[in-house]
Design a protein around this motif. Structure first.
Motif, mmCIF file in Angstrom:
data_model
loop_
_atom_site.group_PDB
_atom_site.id
_atom_site.type_symbol
_atom_site.label_atom_id
_atom_site.label_comp_id
_atom_site.label_asym_id
_atom_site.label_seq_id
_atom_site.Cartn_x
_atom_site.Cartn_y
_atom_site.Cartn_z
ATOM 1 N N UNK A 193 -19.094 -74.671 25.273
ATOM 2 C CA UNK A 193 -17.973 -75.408 25.844
ATOM 3 C C UNK A 193 -18.302 -76.865 26.143
ATOM 4 N N UNK A 194 -19.497 -77.104 26.658
ATOM 5 C CA UNK A 194 -19.785 -78.448 27.174
ATOM 6 C C UNK A 194 -20.705 -79.296 26.289
ATOM 7 N N UNK A 229 -21.679 -69.744 26.893
ATOM 8 C CA UNK A 229 -20.358 -70.377 27.083
ATOM 9 C C UNK A 229 -20.505 -71.788 27.639
ATOM 10 N N UNK A 230 -21.483 -71.959 28.528
ATOM 11 C CA UNK A 230 -21.740 -73.315 29.043
ATOM 12 C C UNK A 230 -22.118 -74.207 27.868
ATOM 13 N N UNK A 241 -28.850 -76.444 35.859
ATOM 14 C CA UNK A 241 -28.644 -75.678 37.089
ATOM 15 C C UNK A 241 -28.211 -74.239 36.773
ATOM 16 N N UNK A 289 -23.482 -83.246 32.438
ATOM 17 C CA UNK A 289 -23.391 -81.972 31.719
ATOM 18 C C UNK A 289 -24.772 -81.308 31.614
ATOM 19 N N UNK A 344 -22.922 -72.094 38.541
ATOM 20 C CA UNK A 344 -22.237 -71.431 37.421
ATOM 21 C C UNK A 344 -22.891 -70.117 36.997
ATOM 22 N N UNK A 399 -22.022 -67.167 37.196
ATOM 23 C CA UNK A 399 -21.117 -66.162 36.620
ATOM 24 C C UNK A 399 -20.660 -66.530 35.207
ATOM 25 N N UNK A 400 -21.010 -67.735 34.743
ATOM 26 C CA UNK A 400 -20.606 -68.153 33.399
ATOM 27 C C UNK A 400 -21.716 -67.785 32.417
ATOM 28 N N UNK A 401 -21.386 -67.060 31.332
ATOM 29 C CA UNK A 401 -22.419 -66.736 30.341
ATOM 30 C C UNK A 401 -23.080 -68.020 29.818
ATOM 31 N N UNK A 458 -25.662 -79.677 34.924
ATOM 32 C CA UNK A 458 -25.067 -78.366 35.203
ATOM 33 C C UNK A 458 -25.628 -77.281 34.285
ATOM 34 N N UNK A 490 -19.348 -82.291 24.171
ATOM 35 C CA UNK A 490 -19.040 -83.485 24.971
ATOM 36 C C UNK A 490 -20.322 -84.212 25.350
#
Lengths: 173, 158
Positions: A65-66, A61-62, A47, A41, A54, A56-58, A44, A69
């Motif tokens: 969301x992650x 949000x990364x 990265x 996690x 990723x 295109x992902x705000x 990413x 975890x």
């Protein structure tokens, strides 16, 4: 430092964990599984900051969301790691790779703190940008490089003899 | 039945090279572990999404498409760095129940990933219903976790 490690080494709880037949097997296995979650996690996330994945992902949000975890994985990872050292402190104390890994953990922690206190403060302005500002990209690259180092030195801890001569000359073991 | 094959792998010059030199094996093991991290990251992103967690605001097919090259790339690296580790200790592997357990789980995991998981992840979520994606996400996490556990136990208990 040696005194602390020797003190732990003599504690009854350390001795019983060390003499347990299965404790090390469970701990190391859980350590590897949780490592995948944590480093996967964070990798990413780094990265995304570095502009490698990723895009295109705000950014937030990364994170939202992650990260829960990742933090769950970190709790298991840190606890199993701590208990392995707790159970065999005098195995890790003279280990070059163990200390190199601990040093790298300090670097990634400082890097994350620096990111948090500087460029992340304006994340609302750039979270949708496919390529983050320079400071954020730099934090991503630094973290990626050092996490590869943490994983590698973690594996190398098993090769306690495969170390620079000057380390052996210190005579810690 | 496969014992002669494993005996043959063990005897290869390639295997001898890894057994007799100092750095190649640990280097390959380090790369294998870094690839595990990339693989787990790419895997978990999609499996959590199938469970309705993680990047839940992002469209599933897009998350899956973004993760796929990393998943495949990491898998290729895992296989390439796994081969010398297998051949150089082929007889140990052959007699280890954990090796066979791991390989069975890899096989089932790959089949699940390239068939139903891939198909599910390419569809619009409104067509999927609430149960199937969750089952596939959980199965995927369980399978690849057991691969990792099996792998670690080859080294620890064989």
């Amino acid at each position: 430092m040696r005194t602390l490690f020797e003190f732990i080494d003599a504690l009854p709880s350390s001795v019983s964990l060390r003499e347990s037949l299965n404790a090390y097997v469970y701990l190391l296995t859980l350590h590897v599984v949780s490592m995948g979650v944590v480093a996967g996690i964070i990798g990413f996330w780094d990265m995304r900051l570095a502009g490698m994945a990723l895009k295109w992902v705000p950014v937030t949000k990364v994170q939202s969301g992650l990260f829960p975890w990742m933090i769950g994985g970190t709790v298991v990872n840190a606890l199993t790691g701590f208990l392995m050292v707790y159970s065999q402190p005098m195995r890790y104390f003279p280990n070059f790779w163990f200390w190199t890994k601990m040093g790298m953990l300090v670097v990634v922690a400082a890097n994350a703190a620096f990111f948090h206190l500087s460029i992340e403060k304006t994340v609302d302005e750039w979270e949708h940008d496919p390529v983050a500002p320079f400071k954020a990209r730099l934090a991503g690259y630094v973290s990626l490089v050092f996490w590869v180092g943490i994983i590698a030195t973690g594996r190398m801890t098993a090769y306690s003899g495969l170390v620079p001569q000057w380390w052996i000359d210190l005579g810690l073991g | 039945m496969l014992q002669p094959f494993f005996q043959w792998m063990q005897g290869l010059a390639f295997s001898k090279f890894f057994l007799e030199s100092i750095w190649p094996t640990p280097i390959v093991q380090c790369i294998h572990l870094v690839a595990i991290a990339v693989f787990v990251g790419a895997l978990l992103m999609v499996d959590l999404r199938l469970l309705g967690k993680g990047l839940s605001d992002m469209p599933l097919p897009r998350v899956a498409r973004a993760a796929e090259p990393w998943l495949i790339g990491a898998f290729v690296v895992l296989v390439l760095t796994g081969i010398p580790q297998m051949t150089s200790t082929a007889l140990k592997q052959y007699y280890s129940p954990f090796f066979w357990w791991k390989m069975e789980m890899v096989l089932i995991g790959v089949i699940l990933t390239v068939t139903i998981r891939r198909k599910l992840a390419s569809k619009d979520e409104s067509e999927l219903g609430p149960v199937l994606p969750k089952m596939v996400g959980l199965a995927s996490i369980a399978l690849w976790t057991s691969v990792t556990i099996g792998a670690r136990l080859i080294g620890l208990l064989s």
